[in-house]
Design an enzyme around this catalytic site. Sequence first.
Site, PDB file in Angstrom:
ATOM      1  N   LYS A  82      -2.712   7.490   2.367  1.00 18.81           N
ATOM      2  CA  LYS A  82      -2.694   6.056   2.496  1.00 18.81           C
ATOM      3  C   LYS A  82      -3.764   5.446   3.424  1.00 18.81           C
ATOM      4  CE  LYS A  82       2.155   6.271   1.806  1.00 18.81           C
ATOM      5  NZ  LYS A  82       3.508   6.209   2.603  1.00 18.81           N
ATOM      6  N   PRO A  91       0.683  -1.295  -0.088  1.00 20.07           N
ATOM      7  CA  PRO A  91       0.016   0.075   0.007  1.00 20.07           C
ATOM      8  C   PRO A  91       0.737   1.306   0.039  1.00 20.07           C
ATOM      9  CG  PRO A  91      -0.691  -1.422   1.910  1.00 20.07           C
ATOM     10  CD  PRO A  91       0.821  -1.709   1.398  1.00 20.07           C
ATOM     11  N   GLU A  92       0.959   1.787  -1.270  1.00 17.19           N
ATOM     12  CA  GLU A  92       1.022   3.210  -1.237  1.00 17.19           C
ATOM     13  C   GLU A  92      -0.061   3.795  -2.144  1.00 17.19           C
ATOM     14  OE1 GLU A  92       4.964   4.663  -2.997  1.00 17.19           O
ATOM     15  OE2 GLU A  92       5.849   2.949  -2.164  1.00 17.19           O
ATOM     16  N   ARG A 121      15.934   2.934   5.768  1.00 11.26           N
ATOM     17  CA  ARG A 121      15.176   2.102   4.566  1.00 11.26           C
ATOM     18  C   ARG A 121      16.125   2.181   3.339  1.00 11.26           C
ATOM     19  NH1 ARG A 121       9.399   3.272   4.654  1.00 11.26           N
ATOM     20  NH2 ARG A 121       9.414   1.136   3.839  1.00 11.26           N
TER      21      ARG A 121
END
Length: 264
Positions: free
Chosen positions: A53, A2-3, A253
């Site tokens: 989102k 999910p973006e 990240r």
Amino acid sequence: MPELPDVEAVCRKLRRDAAGARIRKARLLRWPNRRLERLVAGRSIVEVRRRGKNLLLDLEGGGALRVHLRMTGNLYVIPEIRLRAATVRAYFLLDDGRALVLDDPRALASIELLNERDLRSLDRELGPEPLTGEFTLDGFFADTRRSRLAAKIFLMDQRHLAGLGNIYAAEALHRARIHPAKPMNQLSRRKVVALRESIVEILTDAVQSACNAYAGPGQFEAGETLALAVYGREGEACPACGRPVRRIPQGGRSTYFCPRCQRP
DNA sequence: AACACGACCTGGTAGC
DNA sequence: TGCTACCAGGTCGTGT
């Protein structure tokens, strides 16, 4: 998953499948919440929306269920309750016998009940929606002038722009030929223009392909996936120039970029 | 303000 | 095969 594009695909599907349905019974398995279960029982879902989102299921009588899918969540309607899956974290039985299910292997997704005031503050905390008229060049440019954050970190901060994540932030920077570590306020206006256009193009395409891919269980699953230029392609050739894509850590990240196309 | 890190969770895969 | 280490689309809280 999910973006923004994936959440948008889920949203459209739910708008078709769940809007108008009445919730007969709610069960939160992962985070017991009797209050929420009690408060939503008997209410209809009048509309399904997305903000950044977040999925928002507006309820009859005001307020909304807010669902955030985080990394691996999914929200969908099934014809009847088959709740074998250990990954089902919550479900809502609907009047017509179907069930709305929150499925999330990693159990990082969240679900809560928002009142009108909560909804307004959620809206205030998030930046503009990139695929609407809210995302103006002047507003975006002005925002970039106030931050020395690395471009990639800036783009992932939902207060600046709602909906970009690790994949599409990297892809947009690549398309606009901007180094991910470049301080945002050092980008020329021309670069900011290019970045804004790249974001809109990438997300538009990604929404399209996400909607095809999520056409539905059993339906044409095989919608061609959007080709990613750099994300997850460390060592592979940059589609624009052929140089190997690099991966660097940013904010804990992975960021992928092309060292030739995206100079510091 | 910026940044680094750990926490929240589970599962897949590469490497030994 | 079985083990380990690392990786994963997001956010939040803490500490420097």
